[in-house]
Every structure is written in C-alpha cells, then in structure tokens.
Design an enzyme around this catalytic site. Structure first.
Site, PDB file in Angstrom:
ATOM      1  CG  ASN A  39     -98.757 -40.370 -20.630  1.00 37.57           C
ATOM      2  OD1 ASN A  39     -99.830 -40.656 -20.091  1.00 37.57           O
ATOM      3  ND2 ASN A  39     -98.674 -40.011 -21.898  1.00 37.57           N
ATOM      4  CG  ASP A 258    -105.530 -42.038 -26.259  1.00 34.95           C
ATOM      5  OD1 ASP A 258    -105.050 -41.663 -25.172  1.00 34.95           O
ATOM      6  OD2 ASP A 258    -104.832 -42.230 -27.274  1.00 34.95           O
TER       7      ASP A 258
END
Length: 340
Positions: A39, A258
């Site tokens: 993304n 993350d």
C-alpha cells in the site's frame, strides 16, 4: 532478524521515509531482512510499479552494502477484486520470487485505501488463487468494516469483533476454495482471532499462520493517544495478555513490526501507523525476561518466517544488548511512540 511486515513509504510519501532510510534504521536495530507491504503511493498492484519498486529496493541494498550493511529487500504484491489483476500478480510472484515474497489482501480500509470489503469479492479471490494453483503466502489485514462504529476512541471504533469475524471469514473462504498456499493473518491482536487460527491449524484443512506486533503484545487500549494509533488498534488487557502469552507458547508464528512511519504533523491530524523497529527490540527483551529460550526466540524472529516463505537466508544473530539499539531506533523518527 527478519521483519516480515514493514511499510517503507518512499515515492509520493518520501517525507515520511525512504526505502534507504527504513532499511538503514532497521539494520541499526538488528534487522537485516525486510518484507515491504504494497500500500505504497502509488500502490504495488501493477507490473510497472512493482518493477520500479524492486529496482529502488536493489539500489538501496547496494548503497547500504557500500556502508557494510548487508540488507535484503523483498516485497508483497497487492490484490484487487479483478481476476486479470490477480492473475498478473500470481505470474509476477512466480517469475520474481523470492524478491517478490507473497501477496497481500486488505480486508478493510487502512492507509492506502486498498480495502476489499465485499465478502463475495474476498471469497472469489481465494477461488481464483486456488484455480491458479498459487502455493505462496497470502497475508491478510483482517478487520470487518460492518462492525466498525462511530466511537471517538479509535480502539472502540474498530472493535475486537471486527477482527475475529474477518479472520473467521478468511479461514472459511480459504477452506472452501481448497486454497493450497498459506493464509497468514497479519498483526493479529485478539484472543478470539487467535483461537480461530489455533483451531484451523488443528483441523489441518489449510495452512495458516499468524504474526503479532510489539504494540499489540506490549500495550493495551489505555495507552492509546494521538501518536500510539494504528490499524488494527490497541485492544483491551485480556487481548493484549493473550497475544503476549501466545508468543511465549509458540501459538503465534512470528513477530512483525508493522513499521509504518508518518510525519509528526500527519500523526497530529489522526493518521494511523507508527515506526516499529524500537518496539521489536523492546518485545525481544520482554520475551527474554519472561523466560523464552534463545532457540524459540530465533524461531519467532527468524526461522519460522524463512521456512514459511521458502527463503534461504542467514540473518544476523539476535541482539543481546539492545539498549543502545533501542535509543538509536527511537531517534531515527520524528516521534517515538514507545517512549510515551
């Protein structure tokens, strides 16, 4: 260490971070292998962007190699509901593996607006992948938007049930499609979702793994603030404690940071995502302090991911004295959520 889940920004988000800066920061923290998420801006959903991203990753590897930093860049490809696009991603995976490490499905909207929230489209993706005999990893960001609320508190607006029910869907869709690859539940954060994954492993109809982040293992929702805000959000203490204990027991397959940096200004405007390399070190220390053996630490920080993704690497030894590295990692970004 391997970090199987990072968002290194760059391109139209260079003000947040570049691939070069991210991998250098990670290396200084003891991480030498990075799996970058799709993304990006623009996203990694077509051949041209993917080839350009690989080229940029190789250039960053080479530049850091000249500094004596042996780093390894890999990337995920993003999935859309279109069959032709899924076919192209599978073809690129087959051609470019291991540089391309796997596929990513966003089952809810997060940074990048790549969410596929229609259940029929999610189900169909697994059918297509099964038809194509795809045997690699599909990592899923599992949150079900129909359970989101309008609460002003981020942790309550995306409640635990949204993750649990999305994970239930993913396991069902993969099982019904007789999916031959590995379903990976990324940044798992709830007791309910972990229970479903454990049950699916026991049944053995599909291959399924899960990864946990430092923030979901170390912090509960009482710590939520402008800077400590991400998707999925922090959970209650029962969920947090279950995530931590599941790492200790081996029921979670690996740690993933993350890592998702923003500018301080973006965070103050409500953006979700935090820099994660310092958190990885803090979690490593916490697991050691709670009696996890070095062999098991090696598994969840290195070998489990390497085995699942099918790569042959010799990562750096796990850091044993992390305090200086933690300070460096915290100072590499405009804000340090783990210092709050």
């Amino acid at each position: 260490m391997i970090d199987p889940h990072v968002h290194l920004r760059d391109w139209n988000e260079r003000e947040k971070e570049t691939i070069l800066h991210g991998m250098e920061s990670g290396f200084l923290s003891g991480i030498d292998t990075f799996f970058d998420m799709p993304n990006t801006n623009p996203p990694l959903t077509n051949r041209d962007n993917i080839l350009r991203r690989i080229e940029d990753g190789i250039k960053a590897e080479e530049a850091l190699g000249k500094k004596g930093m042996d780093v390894h860049y890999h990337l995920y490809l993003g999935l859309t509901p279109e069959r032709r696009q899924v076919e192209e991603m599978v073809d690129l995976y087959s051609t470019l593996f291991p540089r391309v490490i796997g596929l990513k499905l966003f089952a809810s909207h997060s940074t990048g607006n790549m969410g596929i929230i229609d259940e029929s489209e999610e189900r169909n993706i697994f059918k297509i992948l099964s038809d194509l005999d795809y045997k690699g990893v599909v990592a899923v960001h599992s949150e079900k938007t129909s359970y989101f609320t309008s609460s002003p508190f981020h942790s309550l607006s995306r409640p635990s049930v949204s993750e649990v029910e999305s994970v239930r869907d993913m396991i069902e869709f993969a099982t019904d499609a007789e999916f031959k690859g590995t379903l990976h539940i990324a940044h798992i954060s709830t007791k309910g979702a972990l229970t479903l994954v454990k049950e699916a492993k026991k049944e053995g109809k599909i291959k399924v793994t899960s990864g946990a982040t430092p923030h979901h293992a170390l912090f509960n929702m009482e710590k939520e603030n402008t800077y400590l805000k991400m998707n999925p959000p922090l959970r209650d203490e029962e969920d947090r404690a279950f995530v931590f204990s599941s790492l200790l027991s081996g029921d979670i397959d690996w740690v993933e940071s993350d890592h998702a940096p923003h500018t301080k200004e973006d965070k103050e405007k409500g953006k979700c995502g935090i820099p994660g390399f310092k958190g990885t070190l803090l979690l490593l220390d916490a697991l050691r302090e709670n009696g996890m053996s070095e062999d098991n630490l090696e598994r969840i920080f290195n070998t489990n991911a390497a085995h699942t993704f099918g790569i042959d690497i010799s990562p750096l030894p796990l850091p044993t004295n992390t305090k200086e590295r933690e300070e460096i990692a915290g100072n590499r970004y405009p804000f340090d959520p783990y210092a709050l």
